[in-house]
Each structure stands twice: as C-alpha cells, then as structure tokens.
Design a protein around this motif. Sequence first.
Motif, PDB file in Angstrom:
ATOM      1  N   GLU A 187       1.016  -1.277   0.152  1.00 53.47           N
ATOM      2  CA  GLU A 187      -0.009   0.056  -0.167  1.00 53.47           C
ATOM      3  C   GLU A 187       0.982   1.366   0.084  1.00 53.47           C
ATOM      4  N   GLU A 188       2.121   1.052   0.114  1.00 56.06           N
ATOM      5  CA  GLU A 188       2.976   1.989   0.191  1.00 56.06           C
ATOM      6  C   GLU A 188       3.461   2.498  -1.323  1.00 56.06           C
ATOM      7  N   GLU A 189       3.453   3.777  -1.451  1.00 55.21           N
ATOM      8  CA  GLU A 189       3.979   4.255  -2.712  1.00 55.21           C
ATOM      9  C   GLU A 189       5.359   3.657  -3.332  1.00 55.21           C
ATOM     10  N   GLY A 190       5.348   3.066  -4.521  1.00 54.92           N
ATOM     11  CA  GLY A 190       6.459   2.568  -5.169  1.00 54.92           C
ATOM     12  C   GLY A 190       7.019   1.292  -4.883  1.00 54.92           C
ATOM     13  N   TYR A 191       6.160   0.737  -3.880  1.00 55.18           N
ATOM     14  CA  TYR A 191       6.606  -0.673  -3.792  1.00 55.18           C
ATOM     15  C   TYR A 191       5.857  -1.618  -4.287  1.00 55.18           C
ATOM     16  N   SER A 192       4.725  -1.747  -4.767  1.00 54.39           N
ATOM     17  CA  SER A 192       3.764  -2.511  -5.514  1.00 54.39           C
ATOM     18  C   SER A 192       4.282  -3.005  -6.890  1.00 54.39           C
ATOM     19  N   GLY A 193       5.202  -1.748  -7.674  1.00 58.83           N
ATOM     20  CA  GLY A 193       5.550  -1.919  -8.782  1.00 58.83           C
ATOM     21  C   GLY A 193       7.016  -2.619  -8.890  1.00 58.83           C
ATOM     22  N   LEU A 194       7.482  -3.148  -7.866  1.00 58.83           N
ATOM     23  CA  LEU A 194       8.656  -3.841  -7.653  1.00 58.83           C
ATOM     24  C   LEU A 194       8.750  -5.147  -8.355  1.00 58.83           C
ATOM     25  N   GLU A 195       9.885  -5.639  -8.780  1.00 59.58           N
ATOM     26  CA  GLU A 195       9.936  -6.902  -9.112  1.00 59.58           C
ATOM     27  C   GLU A 195       9.780  -7.799  -7.988  1.00 59.58           C
ATOM     28  N   LEU A 196       9.200  -8.968  -8.115  1.00 64.77           N
ATOM     29  CA  LEU A 196       8.826  -9.668  -6.766  1.00 64.77           C
ATOM     30  C   LEU A 196      10.065 -10.022  -5.773  1.00 64.77           C
ATOM     31  N   THR A 197      11.273 -10.359  -6.480  1.00 68.00           N
ATOM     32  CA  THR A 197      12.167 -10.669  -5.472  1.00 68.00           C
ATOM     33  C   THR A 197      13.031  -9.308  -4.846  1.00 68.00           C
ATOM     34  N   ARG A 198      12.634  -8.304  -5.456  1.00 69.09           N
ATOM     35  CA  ARG A 198      13.142  -7.421  -4.837  1.00 69.09           C
ATOM     36  C   ARG A 198      12.022  -6.781  -3.937  1.00 69.09           C
ATOM     37  N   LEU A 199      10.763  -6.982  -4.076  1.00 70.31           N
ATOM     38  CA  LEU A 199       9.811  -6.544  -2.970  1.00 70.31           C
ATOM     39  C   LEU A 199      10.053  -7.591  -1.716  1.00 70.31           C
ATOM     40  N   MET A 200      10.267  -8.598  -1.721  1.00 71.42           N
ATOM     41  CA  MET A 200      10.605  -9.937  -0.827  1.00 71.42           C
ATOM     42  C   MET A 200      11.884  -9.349  -0.097  1.00 71.42           C
ATOM     43  N   THR A 201      12.945  -8.769  -0.507  1.00 78.83           N
ATOM     44  CA  THR A 201      13.937  -8.461  -0.150  1.00 78.83           C
ATOM     45  C   THR A 201      13.697  -7.231   0.841  1.00 78.83           C
ATOM     46  N   ARG A 202      12.876  -6.287   0.237  1.00 78.98           N
ATOM     47  CA  ARG A 202      12.561  -4.959   1.092  1.00 78.98           C
ATOM     48  C   ARG A 202      11.567  -5.460   2.230  1.00 78.98           C
ATOM     49  N   LEU A 203      10.779  -6.545   2.054  1.00 80.54           N
ATOM     50  CA  LEU A 203      10.015  -7.081   3.232  1.00 80.54           C
ATOM     51  C   LEU A 203      10.917  -7.829   4.443  1.00 80.54           C
ATOM     52  N   CYS A 204      11.870  -8.423   4.040  1.00 78.33           N
ATOM     53  CA  CYS A 204      12.848  -9.115   4.922  1.00 78.33           C
ATOM     54  C   CYS A 204      13.690  -8.077   5.738  1.00 78.33           C
ATOM     55  N   HIS A 205      14.044  -7.063   4.774  1.00 80.68           N
ATOM     56  CA  HIS A 205      14.689  -5.794   5.787  1.00 80.68           C
ATOM     57  C   HIS A 205      13.812  -5.269   6.516  1.00 80.68           C
ATOM     58  N   ARG A 206      12.480  -4.843   6.038  1.00 82.80           N
ATOM     59  CA  ARG A 206      11.745  -4.254   7.157  1.00 82.80           C
ATOM     60  C   ARG A 206      11.557  -4.980   8.177  1.00 82.80           C
ATOM     61  N   VAL A 207      11.305  -6.450   8.103  1.00 82.62           N
ATOM     62  CA  VAL A 207      10.862  -7.066   9.425  1.00 82.62           C
ATOM     63  C   VAL A 207      12.343  -7.276  10.174  1.00 82.62           C
ATOM     64  N   ALA A 208      13.238  -7.587   9.811  1.00 86.66           N
ATOM     65  CA  ALA A 208      14.237  -7.756  10.347  1.00 86.66           C
ATOM     66  C   ALA A 208      14.975  -6.673  11.330  1.00 86.66           C
ATOM     67  N   TYR A 209      14.807  -5.366  10.519  1.00 91.11           N
ATOM     68  CA  TYR A 209      15.235  -4.170  11.347  1.00 91.11           C
ATOM     69  C   TYR A 209      14.416  -3.345  12.016  1.00 91.11           C
ATOM     70  N   THR A 210      13.030  -3.687  11.989  1.00 93.23           N
ATOM     71  CA  THR A 210      12.066  -2.698  12.385  1.00 93.23           C
ATOM     72  C   THR A 210      11.320  -3.288  13.499  1.00 93.23           C
ATOM     73  N   PHE A 211      11.347  -4.528  13.568  1.00 92.73           N
ATOM     74  CA  PHE A 211      10.690  -5.320  14.680  1.00 92.73           C
ATOM     75  C   PHE A 211      11.616  -5.831  15.856  1.00 92.73           C
ATOM     76  N   GLU A 212      10.985  -5.689  16.988  1.00 88.12           N
ATOM     77  CA  GLU A 212      11.677  -6.360  18.072  1.00 88.12           C
ATOM     78  C   GLU A 212      10.723  -6.639  19.097  1.00 88.12           C
ATOM     79  N   ALA A 213      10.582  -7.939  19.720  1.00 89.82           N
ATOM     80  CA  ALA A 213       9.540  -8.296  20.525  1.00 89.82           C
ATOM     81  C   ALA A 213       9.619  -7.798  21.780  1.00 89.82           C
ATOM     82  N   LYS A 214       8.497  -7.586  22.525  1.00 88.69           N
ATOM     83  CA  LYS A 214       8.480  -6.902  24.073  1.00 88.69           C
ATOM     84  C   LYS A 214       7.785  -8.010  24.844  1.00 88.69           C
TER      85      LYS A 214
END
Length: 269
Positions: A187-214
């Motif tokens: 739903e963010e601008e510029g992401y849905s148009g990415l090639e699939l593996t590039r989109l999945m790489t960004r998904l990995c990055h965001r989960v890995a670096y912006t999430f930390e359980a409490k």
Amino acid sequence: MELMEGSEERNRAVVMSVAKFNHGVPLGKRPGANRDAKSLHRSLSKLGFKVDLHSDLSSEEIYQLFSEESKRPVKDCFLAVLSSHGEEGCVFGADGEPVWLSRIFTYFDNACMEKKTKLFLIQACRGKALDDGVEVDSCQQPPDGNFSHYFSIPVDTAVMFATAPGYGAFMNFCGSIFLQTFCSLLEEEGYSGLELTRLMTRLCHRVAYTFEAKGRQYDGKKEMPCLLTRLTRDVFPFADMGKDSNAARISATSLIASGNVRTRIASLS
C-alpha cells in the motif's frame, strides 16, 4: 465461486488462516489471524486480485481447498497464504493434524499453472528456537533442519516463510509482523511495482530491522523471513501495468531462444 464463462481471468489469492483450533487440540488461539486476513483482502483487492478467505479448516479441508484451487484458471499470478501454528515442513489444521507443505506444492505442478507465477506466504513457526538478532556462521545447521519439502516446489514458484528454519514466528492481537508488513509495503507508494524478489528483499529488511518483540518471555527477540525461489523470470505480480511501462511480463519460454541453448557432455560433480 467459479469464474463466469467468458469472463476475464484474474490474478487470484487464497488466504487460509486458522485462528481457533477444535476443542481438545492443545494449540493456542491466534486472534491476530483474522486481522491479517482482513488486511490481505483489502491490500490485494486494491491491486486487482480476486481474494478468497478461508478460516479454521481441518487438515483434509486444507488439502482439498488447494487441490481444487490449483486446477482453476488464473491470469498471471496465484498467491496462497497459509497462516497457522506450524513446525518445519508443515502447518496445522484446526483439527491439530499437520498439513505438509510438500503436498500442497505438488498440487500446483500441473498444466493449468504452467508458466504462471505461484507465490506462497507461510505465516507459521518452523521450530521453537528464538532469534536474538545476532550474526551467525552462515554454514551453521539450523535446529532440526529438514529440507525435503523444498524439492517439491514447482518451477516459477516462490515461497516466503515468516521465519528461518527452526525458529518461531511472532503474532499478537494486531496480526503478524510478517503479513502486516507485507500489506503495508503493497500500500506504500513505489513498492507494489517492484519485481517480486526485490519486493521480498525489502520485506525481509523491514521485518528484520524494524521489529523487536517485547514482554518478559520474548523481550528483544527478532524475526527474519526466508525466501525460496524457483522463478525463471522477472515477475511483477502487484504492478499496475497501465502505470508502470517497465513491468512488462516476460514469459518463461521467451527468455531462452532455441539457438542459444548450449549443449555439452555432462557429468555429475
């Protein structure tokens, strides 16, 4: 519901989530699964997917569902989401019985799905280990590693797991970090148009670096999604083809001209 005769084929998504298990099954409720399903329906529908939601199915019902879906027509891409408790190689139906991913994958190795992009998103634990977010030796064997189900993945298929082999995946009342992040990217601008593996790489990055359980039990723990792919081409399953001229789909066969195929005496290494 079957497609009307003569109607235009569409990209399709099937979301199977288990939020509540049958009485007597020793598996906890997953209240966030319903929120994930609603988010996926909203995000994918906006991108032109026909989205079907299925909740709290038994193991045999899950097998039957995907066996039938694998034989139905699709335009370019079929997306399957399986969300439940799980272990390496399987998720659990509402009856507590394992649903083996290898069996699900083999359903889609057929003529109907040939040269179509198949994407599986698996929101489930793959073991009981917890990720501390530290660097490890890349050659280290994951806990209880079992890769037999990988060999059943058809050509032109990508499988995105919420977490690495042997590790747990996180979910709370707001949904899973993996699927909620996936929807946010679409739903963010510029992401849905990415090639699939590039989109999945960004998904990995965001989960890995912006999430930390409490919380006392899981405080500071991380999650790292894992992508497996047998794609033979660049694919843009979520792109608006009218707006993105660079997202022209390339058929699997057009990538290799018969005159360019190299033959050589082969041996096993």
